[in-house]
Design a protein around this motif. Structure first.
Motif, short mmCIF file in Angstrom:
data_model
loop_
_atom_site.label_atom_id
_atom_site.label_comp_id
_atom_site.label_asym_id
_atom_site.label_seq_id
_atom_site.Cartn_x
_atom_site.Cartn_y
_atom_site.Cartn_z
N ASN A 2 0.90 -1.31 0.02
CA ASN A 2 0.01 0.17 0.08
C ASN A 2 0.94 1.30 -0.05
O ASN A 2 0.32 2.32 0.16
CB ASN A 2 -1.03 0.09 1.20
CG ASN A 2 -0.39 0.36 2.43
OD1 ASN A 2 1.04 0.13 2.57
ND2 ASN A 2 -1.02 0.31 3.53
N ALA A 36 -0.47 4.72 -0.54
CA ALA A 36 -1.67 4.83 -1.72
C ALA A 36 -2.75 5.22 -1.38
O ALA A 36 -3.64 6.01 -2.17
CB ALA A 36 -1.72 3.09 -2.15
N ASP A 37 -3.17 5.60 -0.27
CA ASP A 37 -4.60 5.97 0.26
C ASP A 37 -4.37 7.46 0.84
O ASP A 37 -5.35 8.11 1.26
CB ASP A 37 -5.25 5.05 1.55
CG ASP A 37 -5.52 3.82 1.10
OD1 ASP A 37 -5.92 3.58 0.04
OD2 ASP A 37 -5.26 2.88 2.05
N GLY A 38 -3.26 8.06 0.57
CA GLY A 38 -2.69 9.38 1.03
C GLY A 38 -2.70 9.61 2.31
O GLY A 38 -2.42 10.72 3.03
N ASN A 39 -2.39 8.44 3.07
CA ASN A 39 -2.29 8.50 4.61
C ASN A 39 -0.49 8.76 4.75
O ASN A 39 0.16 8.12 4.27
CB ASN A 39 -2.51 7.38 5.19
CG ASN A 39 -4.02 7.24 5.52
OD1 ASN A 39 -4.72 8.12 5.73
ND2 ASN A 39 -4.60 6.20 4.77
N ASN A 70 -5.91 13.13 3.29
CA ASN A 70 -5.53 11.68 2.61
C ASN A 70 -6.62 11.83 1.53
O ASN A 70 -7.30 12.74 1.40
CB ASN A 70 -5.75 10.47 3.77
CG ASN A 70 -7.04 10.14 4.28
OD1 ASN A 70 -8.05 10.98 3.67
ND2 ASN A 70 -7.30 9.56 5.13
N ALA A 71 -6.79 10.51 0.73
CA ALA A 71 -7.64 10.55 -0.45
C ALA A 71 -9.20 10.64 0.00
O ALA A 71 -9.97 10.99 -0.95
CB ALA A 71 -7.32 9.09 -0.92
N ASN A 72 -9.55 10.39 1.34
CA ASN A 72 -11.07 10.46 1.69
C ASN A 72 -11.20 12.06 2.27
O ASN A 72 -12.18 12.33 2.69
CB ASN A 72 -11.37 9.38 2.72
CG ASN A 72 -11.44 8.26 2.30
OD1 ASN A 72 -11.61 8.02 1.13
ND2 ASN A 72 -10.94 7.40 3.09
#
Length: 98
Positions: A2, A36-39, A70-72
């Motif tokens: 990730n 990968a999730d922006g974290n 992050n991505a969210n």
């Protein structure tokens, strides 16, 4: 994979000493890199309640990551709040994070 780095793992587990060693070994950029999730490592530290890691990340030059979304769209402060870590929220506020 990730995209998490040793810095993510150190922050997730509360290992400020490892964050310092990574910085000393020339991996300073990894202290603020997103997976990968922006974290970022700051997201990981805030999620698990490691206020000391948030302070260390700030001290080592990763201050910008303390406000990164992050991505969210969640920031480390969101992670801290959702996990009930008021100490992390206080530290983030003290350090000027959004």
């Amino acid at each position: 994979a990730n995209g998490s780095t040793p810095a993510h793992n150190a922050a997730l587990s509360g290992h400020t000493d490892c964050l310092c060693v990574l910085h000393e070994l020339g991996a300073a950029a990894s202290l603020s890199v997103a997976d990968a999730d922006g974290n970022t490592p700051a997201h990981a530290a805030a999620h698990n309640g490691h206020a000391d890691c948030l302070r260390m990340l700030h001290e080592l030059g990763a201050a910008g990551s303390l406000s990164a979304a992050n991505a969210n769209g969640s920031t480390p402060a969101h992670n801290a709040a959702l996990s009930g870590h008021t100490d992390c929220l206080c530290v983030l506020h003290e350090l000027g994070a959004a």
